[in-house]
Design an enzyme around this catalytic site. Structure first.
Site, PDB file in Angstrom:
ATOM      1  N   LYS A  82       0.795  -1.221   0.000  1.00 25.26           N
ATOM      2  CA  LYS A  82       0.000   0.000   0.000  1.00 25.26           C
ATOM      3  C   LYS A  82       0.830   1.274   0.000  1.00 25.26           C
ATOM      4  CE  LYS A  82      -4.115  -1.905   2.242  1.00 25.26           C
ATOM      5  NZ  LYS A  82      -5.084  -1.737   3.348  1.00 25.26           N
ATOM      6  N   ASP A 118      -9.839   3.015   2.561  1.00 21.19           N
ATOM      7  CA  ASP A 118      -9.788   2.368   3.873  1.00 21.19           C
ATOM      8  C   ASP A 118     -10.294   3.280   4.988  1.00 21.19           C
ATOM      9  OD1 ASP A 118      -8.834  -0.143   3.149  1.00 21.19           O
ATOM     10  OD2 ASP A 118      -6.736   0.468   3.267  1.00 21.19           O
TER      11      ASP A 118
END
Length: 299
Positions: A82, A118
Site C-alpha cells: 500500500k 480504507d
C-alpha cells in the site's frame, strides 16, 4: 477524507484485480462480482498474489504497469504494497496523499491514479458496529498502510488520543507525527510493543491493524492476558471474520468489531471508483457474512 468525484458510468464491462501477499483467501473478488452481477455488469476480478508470482513487494510498480498495459480498469492494493505502490503512480487523490498509502488504483486515460478507501471504510464500519464506546484513549497496533488509514479514521470519528504501537519504532513515530500535523498537536503518540501492558491497562479500546490473525498469519498480536472486560476491540483482519483476538476478547466480555464491515465499505467505495456506479453496502454486508461462513465451514 475529501470525496473524489467519479465519472458517470459509460460501460458495462470491467477488468479489475488485487495485488498483495497471501491473498488467495480474499473475499474481495466475490464481493465485487456479486454486486456487479446484481447491477447487470460483466465484471472480472483477478488476484495477483506476489507470493505465487514469485516476486517481492518492490515489484508492485512492474505489476501495476503490466495491468495497465493489459487493459485493466483498476486495481485494489493490499499488504505489503500500500505504501510502496505510491512511487509508481502518476497521481494521488487528496486522501491517499494525506495518508501516504493507497489501496485502490484507477487507470484513467493511460494514467494510474491512487486512492484510499480504507479511511471511509473503517469509519463507516466503526460508527455502525461500535457507536457508543468511549474514545478518550485508543491504542492502535500497527503503523503500516492499513494502520495509517485506521488511525486517521479514529481521530476523524472523535478519538481524543491515539497511541500507535509498532515494532518498527521509526514507522510508529512517523505516523504519530503525521497525525499530529493533520489533526493537531498532542492527538497522537508512538510506542513499541513493550509498552502494551501499561497502555492497554488504561485504554478505552484497541484497534488491531496488522496482518496477525489472517489465514496466512494465525495467532494473537499480543498476549491474551493484556485484554480486560472494559476494553473494546476492533479488528481490521476479515478473513477469518472471527480472529483469535476477537474470540479471546469476546470470551472476556469485551465489545468487539470484526473486519468485515471495513472490507465491505471500502469495497463499495472502490466499486464506485472503478465503475462510476454506487454499490449497495447493505447487500454486501449480507454477502460477506455468507461468504465468510461458507469459507469458515470449508476450513
Amino acid at each position: 477524507m475529501p470525496q473524489v468525484s467519479t465519472p458517470a458510468p459509460t460501460r458495462d464491462a470491467y477488468l479489475v484485480g488485487l495485488i498483495g501477499s497471501g491473498i488467495g483467501p480474499s473475499l474481495s473478488p466475490a464481493l465485487h462480482q456479486r454486486e456487479a452481477d446484481r447491477q447487470g455488469l460483466r465484471y472480472l476480478y483477478r488476484l495477483i498474489d506476489i507470493d505465487r508470482v514469485g516476486v517481492g513487494p518492490e515489484a508492485v510498480g512492474d505489476l501495476v504497469r503490466a495491468a495497465r498495459d493489459l487493459g485493466f480498469d483498476g486495481l485494489n492494493i493490499t499488504h505489503p504494497c500500500k505504501q510502496l505502490v505510491i512511487d509508481h503512480l502518476d497521481a494521488l487523490a487528496p486522501g491517499a496523499a494525506a495518508l501516504g498509502a493507497v489501496n485502490t488504483v484507477v487507470f484513467e486515460d493511460g494514467r494510474a491514479v491512487g486512492h484510499n478507501t480504507d479511511v471511509t471504510g473503517f469509519a463507516a464500519s466503526f460508527a455502525r458496529g461500535l457507536p457508543d464506546v468511549p474514545l478518550e484513549r485508543v491504542v492502535q497496533l500497527g503503523a503500516g498502510g492499513a494502520g495509517a488509514a485506521v488511525a486517521h479514521a479514529m481521530l476523524t470519528l472523535g478519538a481524543e488520543h491515539v497511541t500507535v504501537v509498532d515494532a518498527m519504532a521509526d514507522r510508529a513515530a512517523g505516523l504519530a507525527t503525521a497525525l499530529d500535523r493533520h489533526f493537531g498537536a498532542g492527538r497522537a503518540a508512538a510506542a513499541t510493543p513493550d509498552a502494551l501492558p501499561a497502555l492497554l491497562g488504561r485504554a478505552d479500546g484497541v484497534v488491531h491493524a496488522t496482518p496477525t490473525g489472517m489465514a496466512a498469519h494465525p495467532g494473537l498480536p499480543f498476549a491474551a492476558e493484556l485484554l480486560h472486560p472494559g476494553l473494546w476491540v476492533a479488528e481490521v483482519v476479515y478473513r477469518p471474520l472471527e480472529t483469535e483476538l476477537l474470540r479471546t476478547a469476546r470470551a472476556l466480555g469485551c465489545a468487539t468489531l470484526d473486519g468485515g464491515g471495513m472490507a465491505v465499505f471500502q469495497a463499495a467505495d472502490a466499486f464506485r471508483l472503478f465503475t462510476g456506479r454506487e454499490a449497495d453496502a447493505t447487500r454486501m454486508l449480507a454477502d460477506i457474512a455468507e461468504l465468510a461462513g461458507v469459507a469458515g465451514a470449508a476450513r
